[in-house]
Design a protein around this motif. Structure first.
Motif, PDB file in Angstrom:
ATOM      1  N   UNK A 160       1.441  -7.822  34.267  1.00 12.49           N
ATOM      2  CA  UNK A 160       0.314  -6.897  34.440  1.00 12.49           C
ATOM      3  C   UNK A 160      -0.840  -7.461  35.241  1.00 12.49           C
ATOM      4  N   UNK A 161      -0.851  -8.771  35.552  1.00  8.48           N
ATOM      5  CA  UNK A 161      -2.001  -9.354  36.231  1.00  8.48           C
ATOM      6  C   UNK A 161      -2.348  -8.621  37.512  1.00  8.48           C
ATOM      7  N   UNK A 162      -1.340  -8.269  38.328  1.00 10.78           N
ATOM      8  CA  UNK A 162      -1.653  -7.604  39.589  1.00 10.78           C
ATOM      9  C   UNK A 162      -2.345  -6.262  39.333  1.00 10.78           C
ATOM     10  N   UNK A 163      -1.906  -5.563  38.266  1.00  7.90           N
ATOM     11  CA  UNK A 163      -2.578  -4.297  37.951  1.00  7.90           C
ATOM     12  C   UNK A 163      -3.921  -4.538  37.279  1.00  7.90           C
ATOM     13  N   UNK A 164      -4.093  -5.685  36.594  1.00 10.37           N
ATOM     14  CA  UNK A 164      -5.403  -6.041  36.056  1.00 10.37           C
ATOM     15  C   UNK A 164      -6.372  -6.312  37.210  1.00 10.37           C
TER      16      UNK A 164
ATOM     17  N   UNK B  81      -8.097  -8.368  26.395  1.00  8.81           N
ATOM     18  CA  UNK B  81      -8.967  -9.533  26.483  1.00  8.81           C
ATOM     19  C   UNK B  81      -9.051  -9.932  27.956  1.00  8.81           C
ATOM     20  N   UNK B  82     -10.240  -9.981  28.544  1.00 12.37           N
ATOM     21  CA  UNK B  82     -10.340 -10.302  29.973  1.00 12.37           C
ATOM     22  C   UNK B  82     -10.051 -11.770  30.284  1.00 12.37           C
ATOM     23  N   UNK B  83      -9.905 -12.594  29.252  1.00 14.43           N
ATOM     24  CA  UNK B  83      -9.571 -14.008  29.436  1.00 14.43           C
ATOM     25  C   UNK B  83      -8.115 -14.223  28.999  1.00 14.43           C
ATOM     26  N   UNK B  84      -7.305 -14.752  29.901  1.00 14.75           N
ATOM     27  CA  UNK B  84      -5.876 -14.908  29.631  1.00 14.75           C
ATOM     28  C   UNK B  84      -5.438 -16.296  30.096  1.00 14.75           C
ATOM     29  N   UNK B  85      -4.537 -16.914  29.344  1.00 13.60           N
ATOM     30  CA  UNK B  85      -3.937 -18.185  29.761  1.00 13.60           C
ATOM     31  C   UNK B  85      -2.458 -18.173  29.417  1.00 13.60           C
ATOM     32  N   UNK B  86      -1.688 -18.956  30.159  1.00 15.72           N
ATOM     33  CA  UNK B  86      -0.244 -18.953  29.944  1.00 15.72           C
ATOM     34  C   UNK B  86       0.394 -20.126  30.661  1.00 15.72           C
TER      35      UNK B  86
ATOM     36  N   UNK C 263      -4.884 -20.013  34.106  1.00  9.59           N
ATOM     37  CA  UNK C 263      -5.928 -19.345  33.332  1.00  9.59           C
ATOM     38  C   UNK C 263      -6.559 -18.282  34.225  1.00  9.59           C
ATOM     39  N   UNK C 264      -6.909 -17.153  33.623  1.00 12.08           N
ATOM     40  CA  UNK C 264      -7.310 -15.974  34.387  1.00 12.08           C
ATOM     41  C   UNK C 264      -8.516 -15.296  33.737  1.00 12.08           C
ATOM     42  N   UNK C 265      -9.368 -14.812  34.599  1.00 11.04           N
ATOM     43  CA  UNK C 265     -10.512 -14.025  34.137  1.00 11.04           C
ATOM     44  C   UNK C 265     -10.499 -12.698  34.886  1.00 11.04           C
ATOM     45  N   UNK C 266     -10.496 -11.605  34.140  1.00  9.10           N
ATOM     46  CA  UNK C 266     -10.505 -10.267  34.739  1.00  9.10           C
ATOM     47  C   UNK C 266     -11.904  -9.694  34.592  1.00  9.10           C
ATOM     48  N   UNK C 267     -12.742  -9.969  35.594  1.00 12.23           N
ATOM     49  CA  UNK C 267     -14.111  -9.445  35.565  1.00 12.23           C
ATOM     50  C   UNK C 267     -14.998 -10.080  34.513  1.00 12.23           C
ATOM     51  N   UNK C 268     -14.658 -11.282  34.039  1.00 12.66           N
ATOM     52  CA  UNK C 268     -15.448 -11.938  32.991  1.00 12.66           C
ATOM     53  C   UNK C 268     -16.156 -13.156  33.589  1.00 12.66           C
ATOM     54  N   UNK C 269     -15.730 -14.370  33.253  1.00 15.62           N
ATOM     55  CA  UNK C 269     -16.379 -15.560  33.811  1.00 15.62           C
ATOM     56  C   UNK C 269     -15.967 -15.740  35.268  1.00 15.62           C
TER      57      UNK C 269
END
Length: 877
Positions: free
Chosen positions: A44-48, A57-62, A90-96
């Protein structure tokens, strides 16, 4: 520190920073054109990033599983090229944004409780225009300016969609890996000393269709750090292949081959290729990607065959890759338990594919013999590059083997044509990846739509509701008139949006003086159901109260089929085994289709058992209980989760008595008796390791069976017998046909003896060897062999080559007398090259061989080829 510990510390670190940890899932296509597919949890990251979906959660890690094969030829030859690798992210979707990302990266890399790198060994690169990143590294982190390098390449852009500058972190491995006096020995240069550890991408722009760049309304963070590189630094080894992620596989392969690692460079390349490729194949098969001739399955087949070919270079001439599956599980099973849980299935798939490839190599040789023969007869000196590429691409036949075989017959291979065909295929592959995986530009009328829409269609098929939004074209409008196709959002909606294989509802929107047809239903980025409507009469305005009504007839048929797929899934596991997993489904009003993983055909008895088990559940009239539960509780109940699907904290559990329990957001019957009847109408393979069942329920099943009964009645009338006597009548007719066949064969044998007597005079001496090479009349291969047997009694010392056309094919028999066998003649070898002229193949013993061909028009050419081969062999003698 083991690689598994690095992964664990990464996830713990970002969990402490408020990130949602995405668990490992199956491999799916990815938006990066260089990647074929990645972990489904991150799909879903590309659609996020482009705003089509909003994450919880706008903060994601994997730690993402990734597969990339665009530079496959470098695997094993370099220290860090892989087809399968893990990307820590690690990813931020409109957050940090930049400051937190950079500061946290430094903390993780240098913190003694995390990785504990010496800060003096770290340098970074930044985009020249990104002064903000430079200042954060220099002022906030305290990195000296001389260790911050500005590079134009530090801008991440893969075409239309989100993009932005990036900063890369490098680790200095010391003097033994490079001299600082070398201009290339800098971070970002071509050297082994400064190893890139982590890439931090700041997605702050949209790359628009017209090539322009505009700031994103929501800025994102997308970082990636290769676990294999991390491990090579922490474990202080020369290459990724020397880490604990690869070395056990290399050691196991050495044991199988009876060789030692790091004693022979060519052997080392083979060992590295095998270790890399078997990881890719094992994970892909475990995730349901079966070897095939298209899509992802083709990639896996190619990798597996490439590993087999490299195995041959180190003396392994038997299936062996499947034996490495257990070692992959030993290395990776702690975080990816599916590799261990599905080990037996993975081994079976790989071994089957290995055995088939050994046969394929033989097929490739037969086709190549035909190409060589055709070229020699035409007086040419070169095998066409396109033909050589087809052998390589379709049959997995190595180019070097094609060259060797051609050279043995005095020919060369068009390398330039082969390379051109290879490049064209790569271009097609790149285009396909970009078409299927590209992201959309942020924006559009649905992108920022936060208006609520409640789905009430599980229990209500008709509701009075308010129009909240109308979209016509690309604009939100207040009014839409007759003949307009538009998108409509409702305050409450009974219409199911297509998902999980279940098609969307159809229906109507009506009010006084207005009517519209709901033709489709989809989901907006925030999950609202969007009705696709055609206004038939009147005018629709925002705020209007309308009657939204689902087509009850269609929905009732859909729910029967959907619940039936759950029963079918369980029945398949019971009959075929627990390895069966859903690979796709389609639930429509008039039929259902269910794709599943299974390596092998399904017998009629197994199909009958599957069908009966589903119907038994229907006849029992079992209640279907649907509840929402926390996902942990649902899994504890034994609920079946579809591999690769993404679930929230609370899930919908669909339970059919004690028989089936699955996580599902679709619509179902309340009791299995409502399904009425279940009938399988089709079963087929749609790819290597994936099969498909098609079925009908309820009235559709009854109509189908009634039609089959009518056909049986018509058959009974034609056979002039009672319905119950049809099988016996057919058996009697089959016995009559067999008797007629026996009489025909007896007559053909008599004719063969007569024809053999007339053929004896056609034998001639070729290089001192008696050869009879001729076309005969024979309606079957048995008849052809019969004529050969008659001739052997008449020609004591001879090579017999007989050919006969039969409709659109040609048959060959070659027979050689014992004295000529002792001189080196071999029927099986002769017939392989003779049949190749007609586009066929075959083989056999030294004294007798048979083969078939596809092109009867070239029979005379094949018989002439036989004379050339006999003459060539006679001259050698």
């Amino acid at each position: 520190m083991k690689a598994s510990e690095i992964r664990s510390r990464w996830l713990k670190f970002f969990e402490s920073k408020g990130h949602a940890i995405e668990q490992s899932a199956s491999l799916v296509p990815h938006n990066d054109p260089s990647l074929l597919w990645i972990n489904a949890g991150m799909a879903p990251l590309k659609s996020y990033f482009d705003g089509r979906v909003v994450p919880e959660n706008p903060r994601i890690a994997n730690s993402q599983k990734c597969i990339r094969t665009n530079d496959i030829e470098n695997v094993g030859k370099t220290k860090r090229h892989h087809t399968f690798f893990e990307m820590l992210g690690n990813f931020s979707i409109g957050d940090y944004f930049k400051e937190e990302t950079i500061v946290w990266a430094w903390e993780f890399l240098t913190g003694p409780e995390w990785i504990g790198f010496d800060p003096e060994r770290l340098s970074v690169t930044v985009y020249p225009e990104d002064e903000e990143a430079f200042e954060i590294w220099n002022k906030t982190v305290g990195l000296p300016a001389e260790r911050i390098y500005k590079l134009e390449d530090n801008f991440w852009d893969i075409g239309e969609g989100p993009c932005g500058p990036c900063t890369e972190i490098f680790y200095d491995r010391g003097d033994k890996y490079g001299d600082l006096a070398d201009p290339e020995c800098t971070p970002g240069g071509e050297n082994e000393r400064f190893l890139e550890v982590w890439n931090l991408v700041f997605s702050q722009f949209n790359h628009n269709k017209d090539g322009s760049y505009t700031p994103l309304p929501n800025k994102n963070i997308d970082t990636g750090a290769g676990l294999e590189r991390f491990a090579s630094i922490v474990q202080d080894v020369d290459s990724n292949f020397d880490t604990d992620l690869f070395r056990p596989l290399i050691d196991r392969t050495c044991t199988i081959a009876g060789i030692r690692y790091k004693e022979n460079e060519e052997h080392d390349i083979a060992l590295k290729v095998i270790a890399d490729h078997v990881r890719t194949v094992a994970f892909s098969v475990g995730d349901g990607v079966m070897p095939s001739n298209e899509g992802r399955g083709y990639v896996i087949r190619r990798l597996l065959r490439r590993a087999v070919r490299y195995g041959k270079t180190i003396g392994i001439d038997r299936p062996f890759l499947y034996e490495l599956t257990a070692t992959v599980g030993d290395i990776m099973g702690g975080y990816y338990p599916e590799v261990v849980e599905k080990q037996e299935f993975i081994e079976r798939v790989i071994r089957n594919e290995e055995e088939r490839f050994h046969e394929t190599l033989s097929d490739g040789l037969a086709i190549l013999a035909g190409l060589v023969s055709a070229e020699q007869q035409a007086g040419g000196k070169q095998i066409n590059g396109v033909d050589a590429f087809k052998l390589y691409d379709t049959y997995g036949f190595p180019f070097d083997l094609t060259e060797d075989y051609a050279a043995e017959h005095g020919l060369i291979v068009d390398r330039a044509g082969f390379d051109q065909a290879m490049e064209e295929q790569r271009e097609r592959a790149r285009a396909a990846r970009q078409d299927t995986g590209s992201m959309n530009v942020q924006g559009g009328p649905l992108a920022g739509l936060t208006v609520q829409s409640e789905f009430v269609g599980y229990s209500n098929l008709t509701v009075e509701t308010r129009i909240t939004t109308i979209i016509a074209g690309d604009q939100i409008v207040d009014v839409a008139g007759e003949g307009t196709h538009c998108l409509v959002l409702l305050e409450q909606t009974p219409f199911y949006a297509e998902s999980g294989g279940q098609v969307s509802d159809l229906g109507t929107l009506t009010k006084s003086g207005f009517s519209a047809v709901v033709e489709d239903v989809s989901k907006a980025p925030l999950g609202q159901h969007v009705q696709h409507v055609l206004i038939q009469s009147g005018t629709l305005r925002t705020g209007d109260i309308v009657k939204a009504e689902v087509s009850r007839e269609k929905r009732e048929q859909i729910v029967k089929n959907h619940t039936a797929t759950h029963l079918l899934h369980k029945a398949l596991k019971e009959v075929l085994g627990d390895h069966v997993n859903q690979a796709g489904s389609l639930v429509e009003p008039d039929r259902l289709r269910f794709d599943f993983s299974h390596f092998g055909s399904i017998t009629e008895q197994e199909l009958a058992s599957i069908e009966r088990r589903v119907n038994e559940q229907i006849w029992q009239g079992t209640p279907v209980i649907i509840e929402s539960k926390p996902i942990a509780e649902a899994k504890a109940m034994g609920a079946m989760a579809l591999f690769g699907e993404k679930y929230g904290d609370v899930v919908r559990v669909v339970q059919v008595g004690n028989y089936s329990i699955e996580l599902c957001g679709g619509c179902h019957v309340s009791n299995t008796a409502q399904i009425g009847l279940f009938k399988l109408v089709g079963e087929s393979g749609i790819g290597s390791g994936v099969r498909r069942i098609e079925a009908l329920t309820g009235q559709s099943a009854y109509t189908h069976m009634d039609g089959q009964l009518e056909l049986l009645k018509q058959s009974a009338e034609l056979l002039k017998t009672a319905l119950s006597e049809v099988p016996k009548r057919i058996e009697a007719l089959q016995a009559q046909v067999k008797e007629l066949d026996r009489e025909r064969e007896s007559l053909q044998a008599k004719l063969g003896r007569i024809e053999a007597g007339s053929l004896e005079s056609k034998a001639k001496s070729v290089g001192g060897v008696t050869l009879l090479s001729t076309e005969v009349s024979a309606g079957s291969m048995d008849a052809l062999r019969g004529i050969a047997d008659e001739l052997k009694g008449k020609l004591a010392s001879a090579v017999l080559v007989l050919g006969a056309t039969q409709e659109d094919k040609v048959n060959f028999v070659v027979s050689i007398s014992p004295d000529l066998i002792k001189q080196g003649f071999h029927a099986g070898k002769l017939i392989k090259e003779i049949a190749a002229v007609c586009g066929g193949g075959g083989g056999g013993r030294p004294d007798l061989a048979q083969a078939g061909g596809k092109d009867p028009s070239k029979l005379n050419d094949a018989l002439l080829r036989a004379e050339e081969l006999v003459l060539s062999q006679a001259n050698v003698i």
